[in-house]
Design a protein around this motif. Structure first.
Motif, mmCIF file in Angstrom:
data_model
loop_
_atom_site.group_PDB
_atom_site.id
_atom_site.type_symbol
_atom_site.label_atom_id
_atom_site.label_comp_id
_atom_site.label_asym_id
_atom_site.label_seq_id
_atom_site.Cartn_x
_atom_site.Cartn_y
_atom_site.Cartn_z
ATOM 1 N N HIS A 4 -1.891 1.257 -4.400
ATOM 2 C CA HIS A 4 -1.061 0.044 -4.298
ATOM 3 C C HIS A 4 0.040 0.043 -5.344
ATOM 4 O O HIS A 4 -0.121 0.613 -6.430
ATOM 5 C CB HIS A 4 -1.910 -1.214 -4.530
ATOM 6 N N ASP A 34 -8.113 2.721 -4.863
ATOM 7 C CA ASP A 34 -8.139 1.460 -5.610
ATOM 8 C C ASP A 34 -9.020 1.568 -6.847
ATOM 9 O O ASP A 34 -9.497 0.558 -7.364
ATOM 10 C CB ASP A 34 -8.653 0.317 -4.720
ATOM 11 N N ASP A 72 -7.416 -1.810 4.448
ATOM 12 C CA ASP A 72 -6.030 -1.445 4.114
ATOM 13 C C ASP A 72 -5.900 0.024 3.710
ATOM 14 O O ASP A 72 -4.814 0.483 3.355
ATOM 15 C CB ASP A 72 -5.467 -2.370 3.018
ATOM 16 N N HIS A 73 -7.004 0.787 3.785
ATOM 17 C CA HIS A 73 -6.950 2.230 3.506
ATOM 18 C C HIS A 73 -7.331 3.082 4.719
ATOM 19 O O HIS A 73 -7.129 4.289 4.713
ATOM 20 C CB HIS A 73 -7.841 2.565 2.296
ATOM 21 N N HIS A 108 -11.696 5.103 0.302
ATOM 22 C CA HIS A 108 -12.804 4.149 0.442
ATOM 23 C C HIS A 108 -12.626 3.362 1.727
ATOM 24 O O HIS A 108 -11.588 3.437 2.367
ATOM 25 C CB HIS A 108 -12.937 3.240 -0.786
ATOM 26 N N ASN A 153 0.834 -1.215 0.000
ATOM 27 C CA ASN A 153 0.000 0.000 0.000
ATOM 28 C C ASN A 153 0.865 1.260 0.000
ATOM 29 O O ASN A 153 1.998 1.240 0.467
ATOM 30 C CB ASN A 153 -0.870 0.069 1.258
#
Ligand SMILES: [Zn+2]
Ligand SMILES: [Zn+2]
Length: 253
Positions: A171, A132, A60-61, A56, A14
């Motif tokens: 990413h 993403d 992982d964000h 979003h 990331n």
């Protein structure tokens, strides 16, 4: 004043981005996957965090949101948060093209559903933070939206921006994306050249971001469904159907 954008690698692949104006100590961060690397970067540069921008809701964000909110009282956390689904620590809701300002920086959110329904890209001057939705040479999977929604978000909303728009995505998937792109267009020299470059960057431990919209128009199969050479490989179907077929092929690549 000049915009400064610091790439902060997080988790496995990331990127979080710390953004500040030169001469200012105020900073915002986009998609802090985890707090540690962001806190480290802020400390190294003597920056004060005043806001988080969330592209979003995927973990992982937003994984660092609560820790950063705890460590920086009063921190503003911006996200789309549509359908009554706020992200951790959210304090502000953003809406399509409703411009706002934080850390002395003007921000234009662009609602780009497809990967998720709450997906937002943030435009700051000529830098576009795409999460993403748009990757270098790729796009996110369709977890919540339809192919038609994602195609519209990419080709009508994001691709309407100028060629020299810099693309900062969520990413480091570039090498794998370009390998797939080369299967869609084996004769596209721009794809081959960029793959060679991306492999060199990766070997040196260097990021492949930012890209530019110019590069993406030339190499990203998800922006090229209407290009005759691409459409011809899919029975010259309408662009949305070509896009959907490319997306399905990528899911199994
Ligand atoms: Zn995601
Ligand atoms: Zn992600």
């Amino acid at each position: 004043m000049t915009l400064r954008i610091l790439e902060v690698p997080c988790l496995g692949d990331n990127y979080a981005y710390v953004v500040t104006q030169s001469g200012s100590t105020q900073a915002l961060v986009i998609d802090p996957s985890e707090a540690g690397p962001v806190t480290h970067e802020l400390g190294d540069r003597g920056l004060d965090l005043v806001a988080i921008l969330t592209t979003h809701h995927h973990h992982d964000h937003v994984g660092g949101n609560l820790k950063l909110s705890h460590d920086h009282p009063g921190l503003a956390v911006y996200a789309h948060g549509g359908a009554g689904r706020p992200v951790p620590g959210q304090t502000h809701e953003v809406a399509h093209e409703v411009v706002f300002q934080t850390a002395g920086i003007q921000i234009t959110p662009l609602h780009v559903p497809g990967h998720t329904l709450d997906a937002v890209a943030y435009l700051i001057e000529d830098a576009l933070f795409t999460g993403d939705t748009l990757f270098v040479a790729g796009c996110g999977r369709l977890f919540e939206g339809s192919a038609a929604q994602m195609h519209h978000s990419l080709c009508n909303v994001l691709a309407a921006l100028p060629d020299d728009t810099r693309i900062y995505c969520g990413h480091e998937y570039t090498v794998q994306n370009l390998r797939f792109a080369a299967t869609v267009e084996p004769d596209n020299a721009a794809i081959r050249n960029k793959l060679e470059w991306a492999l060199e960057q990766t070997e040196r431990g260097q990021p492949t971001v930012p890209s530019t919209l110019h590069d993406e128009r030339a190499t990203n199969p998800f922006l090229r469904a209407a290009v005759p050479a691409v459409a011809a490989r899919y029975d010259n179907d309408p662009p949305v159907e070509v896009f959907a077929a490319i997306r399905r092929a990528k899911d199994h690549f």
